[in-house]
Motif scaffolding. Sequence first.
Motif, PDB file in Angstrom:
ATOM      1  N   GLY A  12      24.518  63.443 -35.491  1.00 31.66           N
ATOM      2  CA  GLY A  12      25.284  62.459 -34.365  1.00 31.66           C
ATOM      3  C   GLY A  12      24.719  62.912 -33.166  1.00 31.66           C
ATOM      4  N   LEU A  13      24.319  61.817 -32.342  1.00 33.66           N
ATOM      5  CA  LEU A  13      23.962  61.842 -31.089  1.00 33.66           C
ATOM      6  C   LEU A  13      25.044  61.809 -30.069  1.00 33.66           C
ATOM      7  CD1 LEU A  13      20.551  59.685 -31.286  1.00 33.66           C
ATOM      8  CD2 LEU A  13      21.170  62.147 -31.479  1.00 33.66           C
ATOM      9  N   TYR A  14      24.905  62.414 -29.002  1.00 34.62           N
ATOM     10  CA  TYR A  14      26.137  62.205 -27.665  1.00 34.62           C
ATOM     11  C   TYR A  14      25.396  62.461 -26.543  1.00 34.62           C
ATOM     12  CZ  TYR A  14      25.931  67.660 -28.313  1.00 34.62           C
ATOM     13  OH  TYR A  14      25.518  68.707 -28.453  1.00 34.62           O
ATOM     14  N   LEU A  15      26.103  62.328 -25.413  1.00 30.25           N
ATOM     15  CA  LEU A  15      25.480  62.354 -24.222  1.00 30.25           C
ATOM     16  C   LEU A  15      25.820  63.791 -23.791  1.00 30.25           C
ATOM     17  CD1 LEU A  15      27.103  59.314 -22.325  1.00 30.25           C
ATOM     18  CD2 LEU A  15      24.868  59.544 -23.405  1.00 30.25           C
ATOM     19  N   ASN A  16      24.678  64.175 -23.153  1.00 31.14           N
ATOM     20  CA  ASN A  16      24.632  65.741 -22.754  1.00 31.14           C
ATOM     21  C   ASN A  16      25.148  65.797 -21.136  1.00 31.14           C
ATOM     22  OD1 ASN A  16      24.236  68.500 -22.621  1.00 31.14           O
ATOM     23  ND2 ASN A  16      22.227  68.285 -22.035  1.00 31.14           N
ATOM     24  N   GLY A  17      26.258  65.048 -20.797  1.00 34.97           N
ATOM     25  CA  GLY A  17      27.078  65.187 -19.587  1.00 34.97           C
ATOM     26  C   GLY A  17      27.843  63.807 -19.463  1.00 34.97           C
ATOM     27  N   GLY A  49      21.883  66.106 -29.899  1.00 38.41           N
ATOM     28  CA  GLY A  49      22.477  66.188 -31.373  1.00 38.41           C
ATOM     29  C   GLY A  49      22.488  67.646 -31.664  1.00 38.41           C
ATOM     30  N   ALA A  50      23.367  68.213 -32.543  1.00 35.77           N
ATOM     31  CA  ALA A  50      23.558  69.278 -33.052  1.00 35.77           C
ATOM     32  C   ALA A  50      22.967  69.799 -34.418  1.00 35.77           C
ATOM     33  CB  ALA A  50      25.274  69.662 -33.260  1.00 35.77           C
ATOM     34  N   HIS A  51      22.600  70.970 -34.538  1.00 35.24           N
ATOM     35  CA  HIS A  51      21.716  71.581 -35.768  1.00 35.24           C
ATOM     36  C   HIS A  51      22.839  72.338 -36.501  1.00 35.24           C
ATOM     37  CE1 HIS A  51      19.001  73.129 -38.577  1.00 35.24           C
ATOM     38  NE2 HIS A  51      19.285  74.583 -38.107  1.00 35.24           N
ATOM     39  N   SER A  52      22.907  72.308 -37.851  1.00 35.23           N
ATOM     40  CA  SER A  52      23.893  72.984 -38.366  1.00 35.23           C
ATOM     41  C   SER A  52      23.274  73.559 -39.796  1.00 35.23           C
ATOM     42  CB  SER A  52      24.929  71.769 -39.180  1.00 35.23           C
ATOM     43  OG  SER A  52      25.336  70.948 -37.941  1.00 35.23           O
ATOM     44  N   TRP A  53      23.990  74.727 -39.971  1.00 29.89           N
ATOM     45  CA  TRP A  53      23.881  75.543 -41.102  1.00 29.89           C
ATOM     46  C   TRP A  53      24.933  76.179 -41.657  1.00 29.89           C
ATOM     47  CZ3 TRP A  53      22.513  76.716 -36.090  1.00 29.89           C
ATOM     48  CH2 TRP A  53      23.024  77.878 -35.697  1.00 29.89           C
ATOM     49  N   TRP A  54      24.805  76.599 -43.023  1.00 26.30           N
ATOM     50  CA  TRP A  54      25.996  77.577 -43.438  1.00 26.30           C
ATOM     51  C   TRP A  54      25.939  79.070 -42.879  1.00 26.30           C
ATOM     52  CZ3 TRP A  54      30.097  75.985 -46.032  1.00 26.30           C
ATOM     53  CH2 TRP A  54      30.077  74.619 -46.529  1.00 26.30           C
ATOM     54  N   LEU A  55      26.976  79.378 -42.379  1.00 23.64           N
ATOM     55  CA  LEU A  55      27.124  80.802 -42.024  1.00 23.64           C
ATOM     56  C   LEU A  55      28.402  81.204 -41.783  1.00 23.64           C
ATOM     57  CD1 LEU A  55      25.777  83.644 -40.891  1.00 23.64           C
ATOM     58  CD2 LEU A  55      25.530  82.745 -38.704  1.00 23.64           C
ATOM     59  N   TYR A  56      29.253  81.793 -42.671  1.00 22.26           N
ATOM     60  CA  TYR A  56      30.725  82.113 -42.466  1.00 22.26           C
ATOM     61  C   TYR A  56      31.294  80.633 -42.419  1.00 22.26           C
ATOM     62  CZ  TYR A  56      28.663  86.550 -41.073  1.00 22.26           C
ATOM     63  OH  TYR A  56      27.999  87.802 -41.446  1.00 22.26           O
ATOM     64  N   GLY A  57      30.745  79.583 -43.430  1.00 20.67           N
ATOM     65  CA  GLY A  57      31.355  78.176 -43.106  1.00 20.67           C
ATOM     66  C   GLY A  57      30.289  77.612 -42.168  1.00 20.67           C
ATOM     67  N   TYR A  58      30.864  76.075 -41.905  1.00 24.88           N
ATOM     68  CA  TYR A  58      29.695  75.424 -40.914  1.00 24.88           C
ATOM     69  C   TYR A  58      29.625  76.182 -39.630  1.00 24.88           C
ATOM     70  CZ  TYR A  58      29.011  71.561 -44.148  1.00 24.88           C
ATOM     71  OH  TYR A  58      28.667  70.598 -45.215  1.00 24.88           O
ATOM     72  N   SER A  59      28.292  76.306 -39.082  1.00 24.52           N
ATOM     73  CA  SER A  59      28.100  76.742 -37.880  1.00 24.52           C
ATOM     74  C   SER A  59      27.386  75.708 -37.121  1.00 24.52           C
ATOM     75  CB  SER A  59      27.561  78.373 -37.803  1.00 24.52           C
ATOM     76  OG  SER A  59      27.271  78.603 -36.560  1.00 24.52           O
ATOM     77  N   HIS A  60      27.546  75.588 -35.832  1.00 26.25           N
ATOM     78  CA  HIS A  60      26.834  74.327 -35.112  1.00 26.25           C
ATOM     79  C   HIS A  60      26.113  75.034 -33.967  1.00 26.25           C
ATOM     80  CE1 HIS A  60      28.798  71.129 -37.558  1.00 26.25           C
ATOM     81  NE2 HIS A  60      29.841  72.068 -37.696  1.00 26.25           N
ATOM     82  N   GLN A  61      24.927  74.604 -33.663  1.00 33.05           N
ATOM     83  CA  GLN A  61      24.105  74.977 -32.284  1.00 33.05           C
ATOM     84  C   GLN A  61      23.933  73.672 -31.850  1.00 33.05           C
ATOM     85  OE1 GLN A  61      20.318  76.705 -32.871  1.00 33.05           O
ATOM     86  NE2 GLN A  61      20.123  76.660 -30.607  1.00 33.05           N
ATOM     87  N   CYS A  62      24.940  73.311 -30.783  1.00 34.46           N
ATOM     88  CA  CYS A  62      25.099  72.165 -30.023  1.00 34.46           C
ATOM     89  C   CYS A  62      23.817  71.836 -29.113  1.00 34.46           C
ATOM     90  CB  CYS A  62      26.199  72.338 -29.391  1.00 34.46           C
ATOM     91  SG  CYS A  62      27.920  72.281 -30.285  1.00 34.46           S
ATOM     92  N   GLY A  63      23.319  70.610 -29.200  1.00 32.86           N
ATOM     93  CA  GLY A  63      22.343  70.451 -28.110  1.00 32.86           C
ATOM     94  C   GLY A  63      20.979  71.013 -28.699  1.00 32.86           C
ATOM     95  N   ALA A  64      20.786  71.353 -30.125  1.00 34.68           N
ATOM     96  CA  ALA A  64      19.784  71.833 -30.429  1.00 34.68           C
ATOM     97  C   ALA A  64      18.558  70.733 -30.868  1.00 34.68           C
ATOM     98  CB  ALA A  64      19.820  72.620 -31.825  1.00 34.68           C
ATOM     99  N   TYR A  65      18.864  69.503 -30.782  1.00 33.04           N
ATOM    100  CA  TYR A  65      17.955  68.354 -30.957  1.00 33.04           C
ATOM    101  C   TYR A  65      18.105  67.598 -29.581  1.00 33.04           C
ATOM    102  CZ  TYR A  65      17.896  69.222 -35.984  1.00 33.04           C
ATOM    103  OH  TYR A  65      17.541  69.788 -37.244  1.00 33.04           O
ATOM    104  N   ARG A  66      16.929  67.137 -29.234  1.00 31.34           N
ATOM    105  CA  ARG A  66      16.768  66.492 -27.882  1.00 31.34           C
ATOM    106  C   ARG A  66      16.126  65.228 -28.233  1.00 31.34           C
ATOM    107  NH1 ARG A  66      19.364  70.056 -26.210  1.00 31.34           N
ATOM    108  NH2 ARG A  66      18.979  71.071 -24.185  1.00 31.34           N
TER     109      ARG A  66
END
Length: 303
Positions: free
Chosen positions: A93-98, A114-131
Amino acid sequence: MRFLISLCVSLLLLINGEITNGQTTETTTSISDPCYDYNTLDEYWRDIQQSQYSGRDDTLVEWSGWYRLYLNGESAQMSEWCVSYMQCGGETGLYLNGSHPTLEDGVVTLEVVGAHSWWLYGYSHQCGAYRSTSIRVKACPGDYYVYEFVKPNTSVPRPRYCAVAFKSISSDPCYNYESLDRPWRANNESGAHFCDYSFSWSGWYRLFYNGMDIRMPETCVSSFSCNTYYNLWLNDPHPQIEDGVVIRDVCGSYHWGGCCEFNSKPIRVKACPGNYYVYELVNPQFLCAGYCTGTVLFPLFNF
């Protein structure tokens, strides 16, 4: 003859530009205002509340010009929030960074992430990982926004622009908030275990501790605090009044884990006249996490 030639040249310059102190300055007139010349985009799956995967991919769309967002016929806007995995009909999902611009700002260029996601103790998201590719945005009279959507960065997995229910351009969160006075949220409290995921968060909140203004902690909260399993605190400093609305990362610490063991969804924060802060709180990333507050903190701002 020379006079006639000079007169003709002057007339041509006057038609195509302006003569100022012997210099010709090109006049620029907008052909169309995107606030009144836009395409309508009303696709229910763009809603960040939609979690059903449907393989949507905005790199396959032939984007052309400006767009106004709707959700089920109601005015909408792009998300300013970190969007979870597999929401808005696709993968990223793409969103505004501001924050969106004001009417006075005119057309502005904003970064899209956009956020990158992976499984780690459930869903974990690295917000803003994608430009992704930046877009132009404009606030319009009549209380809505328009966007010049373009083809997203093709290196982002199945990206699509996400939308949320529209919030009025004219509403200032400093004067449109809900008071949140829950002493058990203080970082010196322990005992029961409350989970903020079960709360129906909606809009902006001003924090109190037994009637006194407080703010969220900016440093690691010790274990067994705030009456919750995962203690949530700001991993960035609070803004100043001149900063306006800012996005701040939220850290989570567990009872026997590290200081910032995981990242929850970022939140928006604003410093207000009158010496207080407001927070746009959302459901945390983990099921039993809770926002922590301080106890007594005055003054709030560091001038």
